[in-house]
Scaffold this motif. Structure first.
Motif, PDB file in Angstrom:
ATOM      1  N   TYR A  30       0.987  -1.249   0.102  1.00 48.01           N
ATOM      2  CA  TYR A  30       0.032   0.154  -0.010  1.00 48.01           C
ATOM      3  C   TYR A  30       1.015   1.185  -0.045  1.00 48.01           C
ATOM      4  O   TYR A  30       0.381   2.260  -0.782  1.00 48.01           O
ATOM      5  CB  TYR A  30      -0.835  -0.006   1.320  1.00 48.01           C
ATOM      6  CG  TYR A  30      -2.138  -0.645   1.077  1.00 48.01           C
ATOM      7  CD1 TYR A  30      -3.189  -0.297  -0.026  1.00 48.01           C
ATOM      8  CD2 TYR A  30      -2.514  -2.018   1.595  1.00 48.01           C
ATOM      9  CE1 TYR A  30      -4.420  -1.059  -0.048  1.00 48.01           C
ATOM     10  CE2 TYR A  30      -3.686  -2.527   1.503  1.00 48.01           C
ATOM     11  CZ  TYR A  30      -4.483  -1.998   0.550  1.00 48.01           C
ATOM     12  OH  TYR A  30      -5.737  -2.901   0.353  1.00 48.01           O
ATOM     13  N   HIS A  42      -6.620   2.488  -2.851  1.00 52.65           N
ATOM     14  CA  HIS A  42      -7.178   1.155  -2.687  1.00 52.65           C
ATOM     15  C   HIS A  42      -7.853   0.722  -3.587  1.00 52.65           C
ATOM     16  O   HIS A  42      -9.002   1.099  -4.327  1.00 52.65           O
ATOM     17  CB  HIS A  42      -8.131   1.452  -1.257  1.00 52.65           C
ATOM     18  CG  HIS A  42      -8.715   0.196  -0.830  1.00 52.65           C
ATOM     19  ND1 HIS A  42      -8.014  -0.846  -0.169  1.00 52.65           N
ATOM     20  CD2 HIS A  42      -9.902  -0.257  -0.970  1.00 52.65           C
ATOM     21  CE1 HIS A  42      -8.886  -1.640  -0.044  1.00 52.65           C
ATOM     22  NE2 HIS A  42      -9.865  -1.666  -0.273  1.00 52.65           N
ATOM     23  N   PRO A  43      -7.253  -0.574  -4.211  1.00 51.83           N
ATOM     24  CA  PRO A  43      -8.038  -1.138  -5.462  1.00 51.83           C
ATOM     25  C   PRO A  43      -9.173  -1.584  -5.287  1.00 51.83           C
ATOM     26  O   PRO A  43      -9.329  -2.994  -5.316  1.00 51.83           O
ATOM     27  CB  PRO A  43      -6.749  -2.026  -6.130  1.00 51.83           C
ATOM     28  CG  PRO A  43      -6.152  -2.490  -4.660  1.00 51.83           C
ATOM     29  CD  PRO A  43      -6.210  -1.291  -3.721  1.00 51.83           C
ATOM     30  N   ALA A  44     -10.187  -1.145  -4.876  1.00 51.28           N
ATOM     31  CA  ALA A  44     -11.437  -1.704  -4.589  1.00 51.28           C
ATOM     32  C   ALA A  44     -12.114  -2.290  -5.941  1.00 51.28           C
ATOM     33  O   ALA A  44     -12.819  -3.379  -5.754  1.00 51.28           O
ATOM     34  CB  ALA A  44     -12.262  -0.877  -3.862  1.00 51.28           C
ATOM     35  N   TYR A  47     -10.444  -6.238  -8.555  1.00 47.77           N
ATOM     36  CA  TYR A  47     -10.328  -7.693  -7.566  1.00 47.77           C
ATOM     37  C   TYR A  47      -9.026  -8.206  -7.504  1.00 47.77           C
ATOM     38  O   TYR A  47      -8.496  -8.855  -6.492  1.00 47.77           O
ATOM     39  CB  TYR A  47     -11.533  -8.406  -7.907  1.00 47.77           C
ATOM     40  CG  TYR A  47     -11.598  -9.741  -7.063  1.00 47.77           C
ATOM     41  CD1 TYR A  47     -11.794  -9.491  -5.762  1.00 47.77           C
ATOM     42  CD2 TYR A  47     -11.312 -11.102  -7.292  1.00 47.77           C
ATOM     43  CE1 TYR A  47     -11.913 -10.792  -4.773  1.00 47.77           C
ATOM     44  CE2 TYR A  47     -11.058 -12.061  -6.758  1.00 47.77           C
ATOM     45  CZ  TYR A  47     -11.727 -12.050  -5.211  1.00 47.77           C
ATOM     46  OH  TYR A  47     -11.912 -13.054  -4.421  1.00 47.77           O
ATOM     47  N   LEU A  50      -6.253  -6.639  -5.548  1.00 47.63           N
ATOM     48  CA  LEU A  50      -6.454  -6.358  -4.000  1.00 47.63           C
ATOM     49  C   LEU A  50      -6.259  -7.746  -3.627  1.00 47.63           C
ATOM     50  O   LEU A  50      -5.552  -8.099  -2.518  1.00 47.63           O
ATOM     51  CB  LEU A  50      -7.926  -6.244  -4.040  1.00 47.63           C
ATOM     52  CG  LEU A  50      -8.546  -5.801  -2.444  1.00 47.63           C
ATOM     53  CD1 LEU A  50      -7.705  -4.632  -2.037  1.00 47.63           C
ATOM     54  CD2 LEU A  50     -10.163  -5.821  -2.551  1.00 47.63           C
ATOM     55  N   THR A  51      -6.580  -8.805  -4.350  1.00 45.73           N
ATOM     56  CA  THR A  51      -6.243 -10.312  -3.976  1.00 45.73           C
ATOM     57  C   THR A  51      -4.720 -10.458  -3.882  1.00 45.73           C
ATOM     58  O   THR A  51      -4.068 -11.113  -3.115  1.00 45.73           O
ATOM     59  CB  THR A  51      -6.772 -11.359  -5.116  1.00 45.73           C
ATOM     60  OG1 THR A  51      -8.261 -11.144  -5.155  1.00 45.73           O
ATOM     61  CG2 THR A  51      -6.520 -12.879  -4.490  1.00 45.73           C
ATOM     62  N   ILE A  53      -2.514  -8.182  -3.365  1.00 43.14           N
ATOM     63  CA  ILE A  53      -1.910  -7.475  -2.227  1.00 43.14           C
ATOM     64  C   ILE A  53      -2.118  -8.127  -1.006  1.00 43.14           C
ATOM     65  O   ILE A  53      -1.004  -8.428  -0.162  1.00 43.14           O
ATOM     66  CB  ILE A  53      -2.339  -6.096  -2.383  1.00 43.14           C
ATOM     67  CG1 ILE A  53      -1.995  -5.108  -3.180  1.00 43.14           C
ATOM     68  CG2 ILE A  53      -2.236  -5.438  -0.598  1.00 43.14           C
ATOM     69  CD1 ILE A  53      -2.885  -3.897  -3.330  1.00 43.14           C
ATOM     70  N   TYR A  54      -3.189  -8.912  -0.818  1.00 46.71           N
ATOM     71  CA  TYR A  54      -3.649  -9.593   0.417  1.00 46.71           C
ATOM     72  C   TYR A  54      -3.008 -11.112   0.394  1.00 46.71           C
ATOM     73  O   TYR A  54      -2.693 -11.637   1.476  1.00 46.71           O
ATOM     74  CB  TYR A  54      -4.751  -9.621   0.775  1.00 46.71           C
ATOM     75  CG  TYR A  54      -5.477  -8.263   1.268  1.00 46.71           C
ATOM     76  CD1 TYR A  54      -4.943  -7.718   2.548  1.00 46.71           C
ATOM     77  CD2 TYR A  54      -6.108  -7.349   0.529  1.00 46.71           C
ATOM     78  CE1 TYR A  54      -5.580  -6.519   3.003  1.00 46.71           C
ATOM     79  CE2 TYR A  54      -6.679  -6.316   0.975  1.00 46.71           C
ATOM     80  CZ  TYR A  54      -6.264  -5.787   2.037  1.00 46.71           C
ATOM     81  OH  TYR A  54      -6.626  -4.599   2.693  1.00 46.71           O
TER      82      TYR A  54
END
Length: 156
Positions: A30, A42-44, A47, A50-51, A53-54
């Motif tokens: 981030y 924040h790549p809301a 998807y 975001l996947t 990153i986490y």
């Protein structure tokens, strides 16, 4: 709190390091996007990104395990360990970047990967050396001196 950390088992201390590093991997990505883009990103809507990153701890933690960064005791971290951290961070950043480019995820650029690498090295090295400094400063160094002559007097 210091005494509770000191008296934890080795396995619990290693688990604490793994959880800290997993949190740091996500935070660093981030921060890398924030530094690159100039605003909090924040790549809301994306998807895949975001996947990824986490999922970065799933990439970084095994790499750090393979380089032996969770086997050594933090209290005895040396400058030799610094080289292993740089190697592990390089392998992690390259792996994460390769996955980004193979999937063709758009907002990520090469500079995000380079910033990710630099921040990973900075945060992991500084956290390890901070904990080393913290534990070294708090140790109780009781020494019994007898029969040592002038060397014993100097030590006392």
């Amino acid at each position: 709190m210091f005494q509770t950390l000191v008296h934890l088992s080795r396995t619990k201390k290693q688990a604490l390091m793994v959880f800290f590093d997993a949190f740091i991997f996500i935070l660093i990505i981030y921060l890398a996007f924030w530094i690159r883009l100039g605003y909090f990103f924040h790549p809301a809507s994306n998807y895949e990104l975001l996947t990824l990153i986490y999922a970065s701890p799933l990439i970084g933690v095994p790499i750090f395990f393979s380089f032996g960064l969770y086997r050594e005791v933090i209290r005895y971290v040396s400058f030799r360990s610094l080289w292993f951290i740089v190697q592990a961070a390089t392998a992690y950043a390259l792996s994460w970047g390769l996955i980004i480019f193979m999937l063709g995820i758009e907002p990520a650029s090469r500079s995000v990967i380079l910033i990710n690498w630099a921040l990973t090295v900075l945060f992991i090295v500084s956290s390890r050396f901070f904990v080393r400094w913290f534990f070294t400063g708090k140790e109780d160094n009781n020494v019994v001196i007898f029969g040592a002559g002038s060397a014993g007097r100097q030590l006392s």
